[in-house]
Design an enzyme around this catalytic site. Structure first.
Site, PDB file in Angstrom:
ATOM      1  N   ARG A 165       4.724  -7.074   3.253  1.00  0.00           N
ATOM      2  CA  ARG A 165       4.254  -5.759   3.658  1.00  0.00           C
ATOM      3  C   ARG A 165       3.384  -5.830   4.912  1.00  0.00           C
ATOM      4  O   ARG A 165       2.891  -4.797   5.377  1.00  0.00           O
ATOM      5  CB  ARG A 165       3.409  -5.186   2.518  1.00  0.00           C
ATOM      6  CG  ARG A 165       3.967  -3.931   1.894  1.00  0.00           C
ATOM      7  CD  ARG A 165       2.986  -3.526   0.817  1.00  0.00           C
ATOM      8  NE  ARG A 165       3.211  -2.210   0.334  1.00  0.00           N
ATOM      9  CZ  ARG A 165       3.909  -1.936  -0.773  1.00  0.00           C
ATOM     10  NH1 ARG A 165       4.467  -2.888  -1.458  1.00  0.00           N
ATOM     11  NH2 ARG A 165       4.018  -0.695  -1.172  1.00  0.00           N
ATOM     12  N   ARG A 206       1.814   7.110 -12.067  1.00  0.00           N
ATOM     13  CA  ARG A 206       0.910   6.111 -11.492  1.00  0.00           C
ATOM     14  C   ARG A 206      -0.320   6.798 -10.914  1.00  0.00           C
ATOM     15  O   ARG A 206      -0.204   7.789 -10.216  1.00  0.00           O
ATOM     16  CB  ARG A 206       1.630   5.329 -10.395  1.00  0.00           C
ATOM     17  CG  ARG A 206       2.313   4.081 -10.935  1.00  0.00           C
ATOM     18  CD  ARG A 206       3.208   3.452  -9.933  1.00  0.00           C
ATOM     19  NE  ARG A 206       2.613   3.313  -8.598  1.00  0.00           N
ATOM     20  CZ  ARG A 206       3.261   2.776  -7.562  1.00  0.00           C
ATOM     21  NH1 ARG A 206       4.486   2.334  -7.712  1.00  0.00           N
ATOM     22  NH2 ARG A 206       2.677   2.674  -6.401  1.00  0.00           N
ATOM     23  N   ARG A 208       7.322  11.321  -9.567  1.00  0.00           N
ATOM     24  CA  ARG A 208       7.712  10.010 -10.088  1.00  0.00           C
ATOM     25  C   ARG A 208       7.044   9.689 -11.426  1.00  0.00           C
ATOM     26  O   ARG A 208       5.863   9.962 -11.627  1.00  0.00           O
ATOM     27  CB  ARG A 208       7.326   8.950  -9.051  1.00  0.00           C
ATOM     28  CG  ARG A 208       7.600   7.542  -9.500  1.00  0.00           C
ATOM     29  CD  ARG A 208       7.765   6.638  -8.350  1.00  0.00           C
ATOM     30  NE  ARG A 208       6.478   6.231  -7.766  1.00  0.00           N
ATOM     31  CZ  ARG A 208       6.396   5.304  -6.810  1.00  0.00           C
ATOM     32  NH1 ARG A 208       7.483   4.750  -6.320  1.00  0.00           N
ATOM     33  NH2 ARG A 208       5.218   4.977  -6.325  1.00  0.00           N
ATOM     34  N   LYS A 227      12.705   1.944  -3.223  1.00  0.00           N
ATOM     35  CA  LYS A 227      12.922   0.500  -3.318  1.00  0.00           C
ATOM     36  C   LYS A 227      13.119   0.060  -4.767  1.00  0.00           C
ATOM     37  O   LYS A 227      14.046  -0.669  -5.079  1.00  0.00           O
ATOM     38  CB  LYS A 227      11.735  -0.270  -2.708  1.00  0.00           C
ATOM     39  CG  LYS A 227      11.504   0.011  -1.233  1.00  0.00           C
ATOM     40  CD  LYS A 227      10.378  -0.848  -0.662  1.00  0.00           C
ATOM     41  CE  LYS A 227       9.000  -0.532  -1.219  1.00  0.00           C
ATOM     42  NZ  LYS A 227       8.436   0.755  -0.774  1.00  0.00           N
ATOM     43  N   ARG A 250      -1.650   5.397   1.660  1.00  0.00           N
ATOM     44  CA  ARG A 250      -0.546   4.435   1.575  1.00  0.00           C
ATOM     45  C   ARG A 250       0.419   4.606   2.745  1.00  0.00           C
ATOM     46  O   ARG A 250       0.926   3.626   3.284  1.00  0.00           O
ATOM     47  CB  ARG A 250       0.190   4.600   0.231  1.00  0.00           C
ATOM     48  CG  ARG A 250      -0.586   3.973  -0.929  1.00  0.00           C
ATOM     49  CD  ARG A 250      -0.195   4.539  -2.264  1.00  0.00           C
ATOM     50  NE  ARG A 250       1.196   4.328  -2.618  1.00  0.00           N
ATOM     51  CZ  ARG A 250       1.867   5.075  -3.498  1.00  0.00           C
ATOM     52  NH1 ARG A 250       1.261   6.071  -4.120  1.00  0.00           N
ATOM     53  NH2 ARG A 250       3.109   4.813  -3.780  1.00  0.00           N
TER      54      ARG A 250
END
Ligand code: ADP
Ligand code: ZN
Length: 222
Positions: A89, A161, A128, A13, A172
């Site tokens: 969400r 992160r 990431r 996203k 998650r």
């Protein structure tokens, strides 16, 4: 143009939003980025949100909706359009957003669902890296920065992160399946859902979407 980006963590996203931002010339609003900024600045809201984020849990609806309302109220570029990344969400948030839009007599143009498979998601989240300064997203293998650990765009420092670890990713994903996935149906009913295969490279997803916008543009221009 007013867009909502939906999809599991790691669907791309943020990366897609960064690409679309320049082609559409609209604001990119990421609740994840706003929350991380609040945490960095150690605000009361940030301290509250951190407890949830560190554990991979969703932050309570009232809190994120408040952030969105603030953002809408204080940024006048909003009137030109925006991409919401990571909001809504939950079904409650989707309803909250509809209420806000109704007050402004505005409608969403599209809800974009980035459909991605689990192995791809896990691979993406594991590698990431995020820019501390501008929030740009890199990946050690798929999208490496020109210089290791340094952002191509602003020379900021790249970091991993803390919630991109195996246990938190699992939570998650569970949160996504339970709370977020159902709102795909919500937007399908509104007739504004566009589904794209997000296992593809973000640049390819961007091309497909721009084509869709151009073809449907007129009929969808609220
Ligand atoms: P990702 O899409 O990769 O999970 P985000 O940066 O969008 O990453 O979100 C990071 C975390 O911030 C989420 O796991 C959640 O705890 C919190 N968060 C972000 N947006 C919302 C939201 N709309 N509602 C509740 N929690 C949110
Ligand atoms: Zn940067």
């Amino acid at each position: 143009m007013k867009l909502v980006l939906l999809g599991p963590p790691g669907a791309g996203k943020g990366t897609l939003a960064n690409l679309l931002k320049s082609s559409l010339n609209i604001l990119h609003i990421s609740t994840g980025d706003i929350l991380r900024e609040e945490i960095k600045n150690n605000t009361t809201l940030g301290q509250e949100a951190k407890k949830y984020i560190d554990n991979g849990k969703l932050v309570p609806d009232e809190l994120v909706t408040r952030l969105i309302k603030n953002k809408f109220a204080k940024d006048d570029r909003i009137s030109k359009g925006y991409m919401l990344d990571g909001y809504p969400r939950t079904e409650q948030q989707a309803q909250d957003l509809d209420k806000i839009l109704k007050e402004e007599k505005k409608l969403l143009n599209y809800a974009i669902y980035l459909d991605s498979t689990l192995p791809v998601i896990i691979q993406r989240l594991g590698g990431r890296r995020i820019c501390r300064k501008c929030g740009a997203v890199f990946h050690i293998k798929n999208r490496p920065p020109k210089k290791e650990g340094v952002c191509d765009l602003c020379q900021g420092e790249l970091y991993q992160r803390p919630d991109d670890n195996k246990t938190t990713i699992e939570t998650r994903m569970k949160e996504y399946l339970t709370n977020t996935k159902p709102i795909i149906e919500y937007y399908k009913k509104q007739g504004i859902l566009v589904t794209v295969d997000s296992d593809e490279e973000s640049e390819d997803v961007q091309t497909i979407l721009m084509k869709t916008f151009n073809e449907n543009g007129k009929s969808h221009n609220h």
